[in-house]
Every structure is written in C-alpha cells, then in structure tokens.
Enzyme design. Structure first.
Site, PDB file in Angstrom:
ATOM      1  N   HIS A  88      10.462  -3.425   4.892  1.00 51.29           N
ATOM      2  CA  HIS A  88      10.330  -4.594   4.042  1.00 51.29           C
ATOM      3  C   HIS A  88      11.453  -4.379   3.695  1.00 51.29           C
ATOM      4  O   HIS A  88      12.817  -5.567   3.041  1.00 51.29           O
ATOM      5  CB  HIS A  88       9.746  -4.346   3.567  1.00 51.29           C
ATOM      6  CG  HIS A  88       9.702  -3.696   1.380  1.00 51.29           C
ATOM      7  ND1 HIS A  88       8.436  -2.839   1.836  1.00 51.29           N
ATOM      8  CD2 HIS A  88      10.136  -4.071   1.115  1.00 51.29           C
ATOM      9  CE1 HIS A  88       9.113  -1.977   1.252  1.00 51.29           C
ATOM     10  NE2 HIS A  88       9.562  -2.529   0.606  1.00 51.29           N
ATOM     11  N   ASP A 125       5.279  -0.798   7.723  1.00 51.01           N
ATOM     12  CA  ASP A 125       6.061  -1.186   7.383  1.00 51.01           C
ATOM     13  C   ASP A 125       6.839   0.119   6.868  1.00 51.01           C
ATOM     14  O   ASP A 125       7.581   0.935   5.943  1.00 51.01           O
ATOM     15  CB  ASP A 125       5.321  -0.927   5.735  1.00 51.01           C
ATOM     16  CG  ASP A 125       6.619  -2.026   4.847  1.00 51.01           C
ATOM     17  OD1 ASP A 125       7.610  -2.102   5.548  1.00 51.01           O
ATOM     18  OD2 ASP A 125       6.518  -1.977   3.402  1.00 51.01           O
ATOM     19  N   GLY A 208      13.026  -0.388  -5.412  1.00 52.93           N
ATOM     20  CA  GLY A 208      14.472  -0.092  -4.826  1.00 52.93           C
ATOM     21  C   GLY A 208      13.991   1.517  -4.665  1.00 52.93           C
ATOM     22  O   GLY A 208      14.607   1.768  -3.974  1.00 52.93           O
ATOM     23  N   ASN A 209      12.378   1.952  -5.100  1.00 50.97           N
ATOM     24  CA  ASN A 209      12.054   3.037  -4.373  1.00 50.97           C
ATOM     25  C   ASN A 209      11.657   3.084  -2.907  1.00 50.97           C
ATOM     26  O   ASN A 209      11.111   3.796  -2.345  1.00 50.97           O
ATOM     27  CB  ASN A 209      11.000   3.875  -5.585  1.00 50.97           C
ATOM     28  CG  ASN A 209      11.473   4.957  -6.795  1.00 50.97           C
ATOM     29  OD1 ASN A 209      11.420   4.212  -7.099  1.00 50.97           O
ATOM     30  ND2 ASN A 209      11.774   5.722  -6.147  1.00 50.97           N
ATOM     31  N   SER A 210      11.389   1.870  -2.253  1.00 55.84           N
ATOM     32  CA  SER A 210      11.241   1.568  -1.061  1.00 55.84           C
ATOM     33  C   SER A 210      11.282   2.134  -0.349  1.00 55.84           C
ATOM     34  O   SER A 210      12.628   1.702  -0.219  1.00 55.84           O
ATOM     35  CB  SER A 210      11.112  -0.437  -0.707  1.00 55.84           C
ATOM     36  OG  SER A 210       9.813  -0.420  -1.836  1.00 55.84           O
TER      37      SER A 210
END
Length: 260
Positions: A88, A125, A208-210
């Site tokens: 994502h 993901d 944003g840590n994704s």
C-alpha cells in the site's frame, strides 16, 4: 468486539486525495553455567547503530497523488539494493501490475533515488523495490535470517521508520511483543479482505511507519510494520496495538518472487 484496523501510510496521501554486541558465552555468570546458555548484552542503541543504514524512506506518486512510507534493505548485488515495504506504500504508482507513476528510495535522510518495483503481493501487503546507489551513500543491508525466529510475548522489539513523513526519517520506537504469530484479517487496497500472519506489539507506529522494519534486541529483522488498531467498533480509542507482518510471510514472499 470487532476492531477497526486502519492502514498506516495512506494517511499521508496528498494532492488529490538497530551495532549488535556479540553473544558472549560465559561460565562465570551463574545464569550461564550451562554451556548452552548465552547472555545478550545488546542495548537498543546497539541495534540501531547496526541496522540504521539499511532503513530507508519511500516516496510514491502518480499524476494526481503522492504518499510516503518506510522500507528495509535486505539484499544487494553490487551497487543495486533491494528493499521490502508494504504494497500500500507504492500502490498509487501501480496499475494492473504496471508502474504508472514514480517510486523513489529516500536514503540517509537527505537523498532521493529513483526506484523500480520488483515484486508485489497485495493480498499480503508486501512489495519489493530496487535502486542503485554509489558506495559513498553507505547503504546498509539487513540480511534475512535463515533461522526461524519466534518472538515471545514480552520480548523487546524496536521499530524504525518515517512516521508522519520523510522529515521524521529513521525515527526509533521501542516496545514489547504483545502477541505472536497469528492471522489478522485486513482490507487490502483492492477493497478485498485478506489475512496475513502478524506479530502484535506496542512500539509506537504511525502513518508513515508502513513498510518499516521491526527488530528484536539482537538486531534480527522479525517483521514489517503495516497496520495498527486505533478505534474499536464502538468508537473507543485504542492504544498500543500495532501489527507487523511476520518473518514467515516475508520469507515466503521473497522465495515465491525469486528474490533470494
């Protein structure tokens, strides 16, 4: 009670929308009188020093939108580097498995480098990007352990990523494993439901840590952060329920896509 799981990185969409001390075997320490017992002398700062050059930011855009996230370099071939992230994080630059936008690796907190998308799996993901960087950029590599690593509840975990944007490059947060290796159902960017094996932890992660790495106190990569629960179905604010895609899922992705 049903949980509402909110995808991290999409909150950043706009425009239209850890060095490790060696294990020390000892016979003088009473808890290590057995030759098979090892004492871990690592601190969090040891882990960060060891892995931080392999932690990157990722910027993804198309003609009408942009987003950012995090990633972890796990392999190199000369000056070509491969990094894991969440699908994502880069999905707005992909359509029908084709790159229609632009993806960039953000390294050392100051340098953008054009990247290619090597592989994706929206149902888990996960994505892999690649980029080329000269030696002067000092890009590190965190190799994937061949051993099975099962984090136990209560073990220290360390998250490194870019919460709330690339200006917070390589922000470190620390927590513990809350629950280990179970399947979590989530809604994919394709608006379908899927499940993935996760580690639940309470290290602070935000939009944003994704795609960023989750490490144990030895500096092993144990997961890829991708989601957190923020509200229950009844509207109760939830704290400390973050999820990282497990190393088992990561290894399966790497193997299936021929990225070993």
């Amino acid at each position: 009670m049903k949980k509402i799981n909110l995808i991290l990185c999409l909150g950043l969409t706009s425009l239209s929308m850890a060095s490790c001390s060696l294990f020390k075997q000892t016979t003088s320490n009473p808890i290590a009188s057995d030759a098979n017992v090892y004492v871990i002398n690592n601190s969090v700062s040891d882990v960060v020093e060891k892995v931080e050059t392999s932690c990157i930011g990722i910027y993804s855009s198309d003609s009408s939108s942009a987003s950012s996230g995090s990633g972890i370099v796990f392999k190199s071939e000369g000056q070509k580097y491969y990094a894991l992230t969440n699908y994502h994080v880069v999905s707005n630059a992909i359509n029908n498995n084709r790159l229609i936008g632009k993806v960039e690796a953000y390294i050392n907190g100051k340098t953008y480098i054009d990247a290619s998308v090597e592989a994706i799996n929206p149902n888990k993901d996960l994505a892999c990007i690649s980029f080329e960087a000269a030696e002067k950029y000092n890009v590190g590599v965190t190799k994937i352990s061949e051993a099975d690593i099962v984090p136990n509840p209560g073990e220290t975990v360390i998250a490194i990523g870019c919460p709330l944007g690339l200006n917070n490059f390589n922000t470190v947060s620390v927590g513990v494993t809350s629950r280990s290796l179970y399947n979590l159902t989530f809604e994919t960017t394709l608006n379908t439901n899927s499940s993935v094996e996760v580690i639940q932890h309470d290290a602070a992660i935000n939009s944003g840590n994704s795609g960023g790495a989750l490490f144990n106190i030895k500096g092993d990569l144990i997961g890829i952060n991708f989601e957190k629960t923020t509200l229950s179905s009844s509207g109760v604010v939830v704290e400390g329920m973050g999820y990282a895609i497990s190393l088992n899922e990561v290894k399966a992705f790497i193997k299936t896509k021929g990225l070993e």
